[in-house]
Design a protein around this motif. Structure first.
Motif, PDB file in Angstrom:
ATOM      1  N   PHE A  27       0.827  -1.210   0.000  1.00 38.88           N
ATOM      2  CA  PHE A  27       0.000   0.000   0.000  1.00 38.88           C
ATOM      3  C   PHE A  27       0.862   1.262   0.000  1.00 38.88           C
ATOM      4  CE2 PHE A  27      -2.241   3.361   2.394  1.00 38.88           C
ATOM      5  CZ  PHE A  27      -3.312   3.556   1.528  1.00 38.88           C
ATOM      6  N   VAL A  28       1.934   1.242   0.774  1.00 37.32           N
ATOM      7  CA  VAL A  28       2.831   2.401   0.822  1.00 37.32           C
ATOM      8  C   VAL A  28       3.453   2.650  -0.556  1.00 37.32           C
ATOM      9  CG1 VAL A  28       5.027   3.216   1.755  1.00 37.32           C
ATOM     10  CG2 VAL A  28       3.322   2.239   3.279  1.00 37.32           C
ATOM     11  N   SER A  29       3.704   1.575  -1.298  1.00 41.22           N
ATOM     12  CA  SER A  29       4.309   1.713  -2.624  1.00 41.22           C
ATOM     13  C   SER A  29       3.339   2.257  -3.656  1.00 41.22           C
ATOM     14  CB  SER A  29       4.848   0.358  -3.102  1.00 41.22           C
ATOM     15  OG  SER A  29       5.836  -0.127  -2.225  1.00 41.22           O
ATOM     16  N   LEU A  30       2.041   2.244  -3.343  1.00 35.83           N
ATOM     17  CA  LEU A  30       1.045   2.722  -4.299  1.00 35.83           C
ATOM     18  C   LEU A  30       1.305   4.173  -4.703  1.00 35.83           C
ATOM     19  CD1 LEU A  30      -2.414   1.325  -3.102  1.00 35.83           C
ATOM     20  CD2 LEU A  30      -1.270   0.867  -5.260  1.00 35.83           C
ATOM     21  N   GLY A  31       1.655   5.001  -3.724  1.00 31.94           N
ATOM     22  CA  GLY A  31       1.874   6.413  -4.010  1.00 31.94           C
ATOM     23  C   GLY A  31       2.972   6.615  -5.041  1.00 31.94           C
ATOM     24  N   THR A  32       4.076   5.896  -4.866  1.00 38.24           N
ATOM     25  CA  THR A  32       5.168   5.991  -5.830  1.00 38.24           C
ATOM     26  C   THR A  32       4.708   5.572  -7.205  1.00 38.24           C
ATOM     27  OG1 THR A  32       6.799   5.558  -4.091  1.00 38.24           O
ATOM     28  CG2 THR A  32       7.491   5.197  -6.371  1.00 38.24           C
ATOM     29  N   PHE A  61      16.604  17.661  -4.714  1.00 40.72           N
ATOM     30  CA  PHE A  61      16.240  18.487  -3.565  1.00 40.72           C
ATOM     31  C   PHE A  61      14.899  18.033  -2.995  1.00 40.72           C
ATOM     32  CE2 PHE A  61      14.070  22.117  -1.664  1.00 40.72           C
ATOM     33  CZ  PHE A  61      15.028  22.579  -0.765  1.00 40.72           C
ATOM     34  N   MET A  62      13.942  17.723  -3.875  1.00 40.20           N
ATOM     35  CA  MET A  62      12.628  17.245  -3.436  1.00 40.20           C
ATOM     36  C   MET A  62      12.748  15.942  -2.654  1.00 40.20           C
ATOM     37  SD  MET A  62       9.383  16.083  -5.816  1.00 40.20           S
ATOM     38  CE  MET A  62       9.674  17.468  -6.921  1.00 40.20           C
ATOM     39  N   THR A  63      13.613  15.061  -3.125  1.00 43.48           N
ATOM     40  CA  THR A  63      13.799  13.771  -2.443  1.00 43.48           C
ATOM     41  C   THR A  63      14.353  13.956  -1.040  1.00 43.48           C
ATOM     42  OG1 THR A  63      14.229  12.714  -4.582  1.00 43.48           O
ATOM     43  CG2 THR A  63      14.917  11.524  -2.608  1.00 43.48           C
ATOM     44  N   GLY A  64      15.387  14.781  -0.908  1.00 45.92           N
ATOM     45  CA  GLY A  64      15.960  15.029   0.410  1.00 45.92           C
ATOM     46  C   GLY A  64      14.965  15.651   1.370  1.00 45.92           C
ATOM     47  N   ALA A  65      14.111  16.553   0.864  1.00 43.74           N
ATOM     48  CA  ALA A  65      13.108  17.185   1.715  1.00 43.74           C
ATOM     49  C   ALA A  65      12.092  16.166   2.222  1.00 43.74           C
ATOM     50  CB  ALA A  65      12.401  18.298   0.938  1.00 43.74           C
ATOM     51  N   VAL A  66      11.685  15.229   1.367  1.00 37.67           N
ATOM     52  CA  VAL A  66      10.726  14.200   1.785  1.00 37.67           C
ATOM     53  C   VAL A  66      11.334  13.312   2.864  1.00 37.67           C
ATOM     54  CG1 VAL A  66       9.468  12.149   1.026  1.00 37.67           C
ATOM     55  CG2 VAL A  66       9.467  14.201  -0.388  1.00 37.67           C
ATOM     56  N   PHE A  67      12.589  12.921   2.687  1.00 42.59           N
ATOM     57  CA  PHE A  67      13.258  12.103   3.703  1.00 42.59           C
ATOM     58  C   PHE A  67      13.275  12.822   5.051  1.00 42.59           C
ATOM     59  CE2 PHE A  67      16.023   9.732   0.375  1.00 42.59           C
ATOM     60  CZ  PHE A  67      14.999   8.825   0.172  1.00 42.59           C
ATOM     61  N   ALA A  68      13.537  14.132   5.034  1.00 39.56           N
ATOM     62  CA  ALA A  68      13.590  14.910   6.276  1.00 39.56           C
ATOM     63  C   ALA A  68      12.229  14.945   6.965  1.00 39.56           C
ATOM     64  CB  ALA A  68      14.062  16.331   5.976  1.00 39.56           C
ATOM     65  N   VAL A  69      11.156  15.091   6.196  1.00 40.74           N
ATOM     66  CA  VAL A  69       9.807  15.127   6.768  1.00 40.74           C
ATOM     67  C   VAL A  69       9.451  13.782   7.399  1.00 40.74           C
ATOM     68  CG1 VAL A  69       7.360  15.317   6.214  1.00 40.74           C
ATOM     69  CG2 VAL A  69       8.982  16.956   5.248  1.00 40.74           C
ATOM     70  N   ALA A  87       4.070  10.381   1.586  1.00 39.02           N
ATOM     71  CA  ALA A  87       5.473  10.669   1.257  1.00 39.02           C
ATOM     72  C   ALA A  87       5.906   9.872   0.032  1.00 39.02           C
ATOM     73  CB  ALA A  87       6.364  10.321   2.450  1.00 39.02           C
ATOM     74  N   SER A  88       5.411   8.652  -0.067  1.00 36.43           N
ATOM     75  CA  SER A  88       5.711   7.821  -1.233  1.00 36.43           C
ATOM     76  C   SER A  88       5.173   8.453  -2.508  1.00 36.43           C
ATOM     77  CB  SER A  88       5.107   6.429  -1.031  1.00 36.43           C
ATOM     78  OG  SER A  88       5.255   5.631  -2.175  1.00 36.43           O
ATOM     79  N   LEU A  89       4.024   9.122  -2.392  1.00 39.47           N
ATOM     80  CA  LEU A  89       3.421   9.809  -3.539  1.00 39.47           C
ATOM     81  C   LEU A  89       4.366  10.891  -4.066  1.00 39.47           C
ATOM     82  CD1 LEU A  89       0.532   9.713  -4.942  1.00 39.47           C
ATOM     83  CD2 LEU A  89       0.067  11.797  -3.669  1.00 39.47           C
ATOM     84  N   VAL A  90       4.930  11.678  -3.148  1.00 36.88           N
ATOM     85  CA  VAL A  90       5.851  12.739  -3.552  1.00 36.88           C
ATOM     86  C   VAL A  90       7.148  12.139  -4.095  1.00 36.88           C
ATOM     87  CG1 VAL A  90       7.106  14.780  -2.774  1.00 36.88           C
ATOM     88  CG2 VAL A  90       4.854  14.260  -1.821  1.00 36.88           C
ATOM     89  N   MET A  91       7.607  11.057  -3.470  1.00 37.37           N
ATOM     90  CA  MET A  91       8.822  10.401  -3.941  1.00 37.37           C
ATOM     91  C   MET A  91       8.666   9.918  -5.376  1.00 37.37           C
ATOM     92  SD  MET A  91      11.356  10.450  -1.872  1.00 37.37           S
ATOM     93  CE  MET A  91      12.274   9.211  -2.751  1.00 37.37           C
TER      94      MET A  91
END
Length: 396
Positions: A27-32, A61-69, A87-91
């Motif tokens: 389910f978490v992978s769905l967003g990606t 930069f977007m990837t690093g920001a998602v990891f931080a959140v 977060a997976s959706l943004v990734m």
């Protein structure tokens, strides 16, 4: 890629520990998957239009920001499956921009035999980080003071280094066009080109099919470890590490050889992937599973590398980004099917699900081999089509 190798472990561990279900990992992978499919073609078209350096910088930069959140949410105790999936959706959006752009950049810089070596080098580094990444993640997760939250913070730090390093690279300017066209026209031209070039079309479809079947085992590995082998899901890093070892050895061997028939070799690796998944389904214990995982990594890496080489040797340079974007979409579709595959594993068992994936992979490889033979695809490195045959929107 080191951070992505770590993410393979830590994201699955967080999802599984929150729910105890394989379907949660899927389910978490769905967003990606959703964003990679919807934005993948856009990322490919953008990489053919704008500076690849700037596009990569924005995505990283977007990837690093998602990891931080995500790290902050875990440390503060506010992480949930829905937030992890968000977060997976943004990734997925970052992947959609990053994947085809990075691969197309290699095609811009290299040609002829050097292209094969360049793809092999990229594959080698990816596999090397797939060893180190999961192992680092496994060690960090096992340290109480670090855990999953601290691991995400380490991944954030890696991407700070990535963005800084990228500033030292020389920009690759977009290819000049006689007549400017819209983004929609670029997308349409890319899909028309793929469909009108028989070898490119068939190789792309074959890659999508093998990724959906042969690469989907990763979704059920946390449950496979706990339910079938009696080992904690946190040891997932060891399994992924051994698959990467096999991938590195295979890439080194392929990179050091003159590939006379890369098309046939690609099919051999596809059959080997189906066979190694069947062996993993019947592995009697953890040590046996580690050994078989080496074969899984060797065969999957060999197939992926040779498919990329075959595609780029047959593709017109101005379509590199869009063709690579379609192949990257395969991993987006793979993320979408991860949820039903996880559900199947929850009901039928991990071993049964893995055996079914093995059979499906073999059927796809067999069908692809017959189609390529019927089509009369050349076994060696095909010459790229002349630019005159490109769709009107991309001539010049």
């Amino acid at each position: 890629m080191l951070a992505f190798g770590m993410m393979q472990v830590v994201q699955g561990v967080v999802a599984f520990e929150l729910t105890g279900k394989n379907s949660a990992v899927g389910f978490v992978s769905l967003g990606t998957g959703i964003t990679m499919i919807t934005l993948g073609p856009v990322g490919g078209a953008l990489s053919d239009r704008v500076s690849k350096k700037k596009l990569l910088a924005a995505a990283q930069f977007m990837t690093g920001a998602v990891f931080a959140v995500v790290a902050t949410l875990i440390v503060t105790g506010h992480i949930t499956i829905m937030l992890l999936a968000g977060a997976s959706l943004v990734m997925g959006a970052a992947f959609a921009l990053m994947g085809p752009t990075r691969q197309a950049w290699v095609g811009d810089m290299l040609s002829g035999p050097d292209l094969s070596a360049g793809v092999a080098l990229q594959q080698l580094l990816m596999n090397a980080t797939r060893i180190v990444g999961p192992l680092i993640a496994g060690v960090l997760i096992g340290i109480g003071a670090v855990g999953t939250g601290g691991t995400y913070f380490v991944m954030t730090g890696l991407f700070v280094c990535v963005v800084v390093t990228l500033t030292f690279m020389k920009a690759s300017p977009p290819r000049p066009r006689t007549h400017p066209v819209s983004m929609f026209a670029d997308l349409a031209a890319g899909f028309r080109y793929i469909w009108s070039a028989p070898d490119v079309r068939l190789l792309t479809l074959l890659f999508v099919g093998v990724v959906l079947s042969g690469f989907s085992y990763q979704t059920i590995m946390p449950g496979y470890l706990e339910h079938e082998l009696g080992h904690p899901a946190s040891q997932l890093g060891l399994i992924f590490g051994t698959t990467a070892v096999g991938g590195i050895v295979t890439t080194l061997i392929l990179a050091g050889r003159q590939l006379r028939d890369p098309l046939r070799m690609m099919m051999v690796f596809g059959v080997a992937l189906a066979g190694s998944l069947a062996l993993l389904a019947v592995a009697p214990g953890f040590i046996a599973a580690l050994l078989v995982a080496t074969l899984v990594g060797a065969s999957s890496s060999g197939f992926q590398m040779l498919n990329n080489v075959n595609l780029m040797q047959r593709c017109q340079p101005q379509f590199f980004g869009r063709v690579m974007a379609v192949t990257m979409m395969a991993f987006g579709v793979n993320s979408l099917v991860a949820y039903p595959i996880g559900q199947l594993a929850d009901h039928a068992g991990e071993r049964t699900t893995m055996a079914l994936l093995s059979v499906l992979c073999l059927v796809i490889i067999t069908g692809g081999s017959l189609a390529l033979k019927f089509q009369g695809a050349k076994p060696g490195f095909a010459t790229r089509p002349t630019p005159d045959r490109a769709p009107a929107a991309d001539r010049g």
